[in-house]
Design an enzyme around this catalytic site. Structure first.
Site, short mmCIF file in Angstrom:
data_model
loop_
_atom_site.label_atom_id
_atom_site.label_comp_id
_atom_site.label_asym_id
_atom_site.label_seq_id
_atom_site.Cartn_x
_atom_site.Cartn_y
_atom_site.Cartn_z
CG ASP A 1 -0.14 -0.16 2.53
OD1 ASP A 1 1.10 0.03 2.52
OD2 ASP A 1 -0.75 -0.46 3.57
CD GLU B 1 -0.21 -6.20 2.37
OE1 GLU B 1 0.77 -6.85 2.77
OE2 GLU B 1 -0.29 -4.97 2.42
CD GLU C 1 0.27 4.43 5.35
OE1 GLU C 1 -0.73 5.10 5.70
OE2 GLU C 1 1.41 4.60 5.82
CG HIS D 1 6.67 3.33 9.77
ND1 HIS D 1 5.96 3.45 8.61
CD2 HIS D 1 6.58 2.04 10.11
CE1 HIS D 1 5.45 2.28 8.28
NE2 HIS D 1 5.80 1.40 9.18
NE ARG E 1 2.20 10.67 5.30
CZ ARG E 1 3.35 11.15 4.89
NH1 ARG E 1 4.01 12.00 5.64
NH2 ARG E 1 3.86 10.80 3.73
CG HIS F 1 10.57 4.27 9.31
ND1 HIS F 1 10.49 5.39 8.52
CD2 HIS F 1 10.12 3.25 8.55
CE1 HIS F 1 10.00 5.06 7.33
NE2 HIS F 1 9.78 3.76 7.33
#
Ligand code: UDP
Length: 362
Positions: free
Chosen positions: A96, A118, A130, A205, A207, A237
């Site tokens: 994604d 997926e 995503e 990680h 947002r 990350h």
């Protein structure tokens, strides 16, 4: 069948490793691998090609970091001539990330059928970049390969015809099972002075957790205080690292958190497999902990992978101190369900993807 496989970010490499390994054993498939360059640090990209035995990509588009829309557009611009020259029978994308949507859209507009591995996962939270990538990719994919029944239901509700949807299982778990023994040879525990089941792991990680420095700071202090001196290994990350560096250095000294660089796959798997518990906002890590029967606390409001909660070892705790403390106590007291493996999380998902592609090509 000529299949162009596009990958760009860390979780993609783990998934394409399974598809490429399955294709290597099937003479009917001719894969071309394209790396968009969305992730480019040595420890977010190259290390995965080595650990997962993926041959170098035929093409690297080198797009690098940028704001979402520009990065997506950049992948599209650079991919057009590559797809035009290649003319594959199928363009296969996974997951994604921005590269997933960009490649799917470019292929679809060039008249190349898209296969999405997926597909169908939904958090129902469109503020997540995503989620937009998932929705849009599935809307134009000819083949939607799903990991869990909720994904089939979501696609059905969105009007995707049933003959496009194939519940094949989880290719990320194919890779996990294939490399589990190799990962057990990693010396990460000894090197880090860790004892099995006496430490936790944290990854962050998304947002919503890391872009606001105040939110990130509060969350880190919360985990540090809940863990109460139990080591919490935190591979940071790059997006999160950038925020931590910008943040004012807080007036507190972590007692539990141990910040390290992003880990190579085999080290990371060995770490989570031996952890008492994993705190995460990662999609893939929720699934890997379910497959390893390790308790997982998801630091988000929702999950697009509900089977990890209903059958696996995952619980959604958000940033809620009460929920996190209660879960931590249950885990420390050994009262956490081991869960069971979802259907088709058996190491053979990539083979099923190829069965479907081969069937329809006939
Ligand atoms: N991973 C890793 N090293 C780390 C953190 C994660 O190898 O330091 C692996 C993890 O095992 C999983 C994948 O990276 O296979 C998940 O990637 P990420 O959390 O970045 O993406 P998401 O799954 O949230 O899209």
């Amino acid at each position: 069948m000529k299949v162009t496989i596009v990958c760009g970010a860390r979780p993609n490499f783990v998934k394409v490793a399974a598809i490429l390994a399955a294709m290597a054993g099937r003479p009917g498939f001719r894969p071309t691998l394209i790396h968009t360059g969305q992730h480019y640090d040595e420890n977010m990209s190259e290390v995965f090609f080595r650990d997962l035995e993926i041959l170098p990509p035929q093409v690297n588009l080198g797009v690098g970091s940028n704001v979402d829309s520009i990065q997506t557009a950049e992948v599209m611009c650079r991919l057009v001539p590559v797809l035009a020259a290649d003319r594959p029978d199928v363009c296969l994308v996974v997951g994604d990330v921005n590269s997933t949507l960009a490649a799917a859209l470019t292929a679809a507009k060039t008249g190349i059928p898209v296969a999405h591995v997926e597909a169908g996962l939904r958090s129902f939270d469109r503020t997540m970049p995503e989620e937009l990538n998932r929705l849009l990719t599935d809307a134009i994919a000819e083949y939607c390969f799903t990991t869990e029944p909720s994904a089939n239901d979501n696609l059905h509700r969105e009007g995707v015809p049933a003959d496009r949807v194939h519940h094949v299982g989880n290719v990320m778990i194919d890779t996990l099972f294939r490399f589990r023994e190799r990962a057990a040879e990693s010396t990460i525990l000894a090197r880090s002075g860790l004892t099995p089941r006496a430490f936790a792991v944290l990854t962050l990680h998304r947002r919503s957790n890391v872009d606001d420095e105040a939110v990130l700071g509060r969350l880190l202090q919360l985990i540090d205080s809940v863990a109460d001196g139990v080591p919490v290994v935190f591979p940071v990350h790059p997006r999160t690292r950038a925020r931590l560096e910008h943040a004012e250095r807080a007036e507190w000294q972590p007692r539990s958190l141990r910040l390290v660089s992003p880990l190579p796959y085999l080290d990371f798997v060995q770490l989570i497999a031996n952890a008492l518990c994993v705190f995460t906002d990662s999609g893939g890590v929720q699934e890997e902990t379910t497959a390893l029967h390790v308790p997982c606390l998801t630091l988000r409001r929702s999950t697009e992978r509900p089977i990890t909660v209903t059958q696996g070892t995952n619980r959604i705790v958000g940033c809620d101190a009460g929920k996190i403390e209660a879960a931590w106590t249950e885990i420390r007291n050994g009262r956490w369900p081991l869960g069971r493996l979802p259907e088709h999380w058996d190491g053979k998902a990539a083979e099923r993807v190829l069965d479907v592609l081969a069937d329809t090509a006939r």
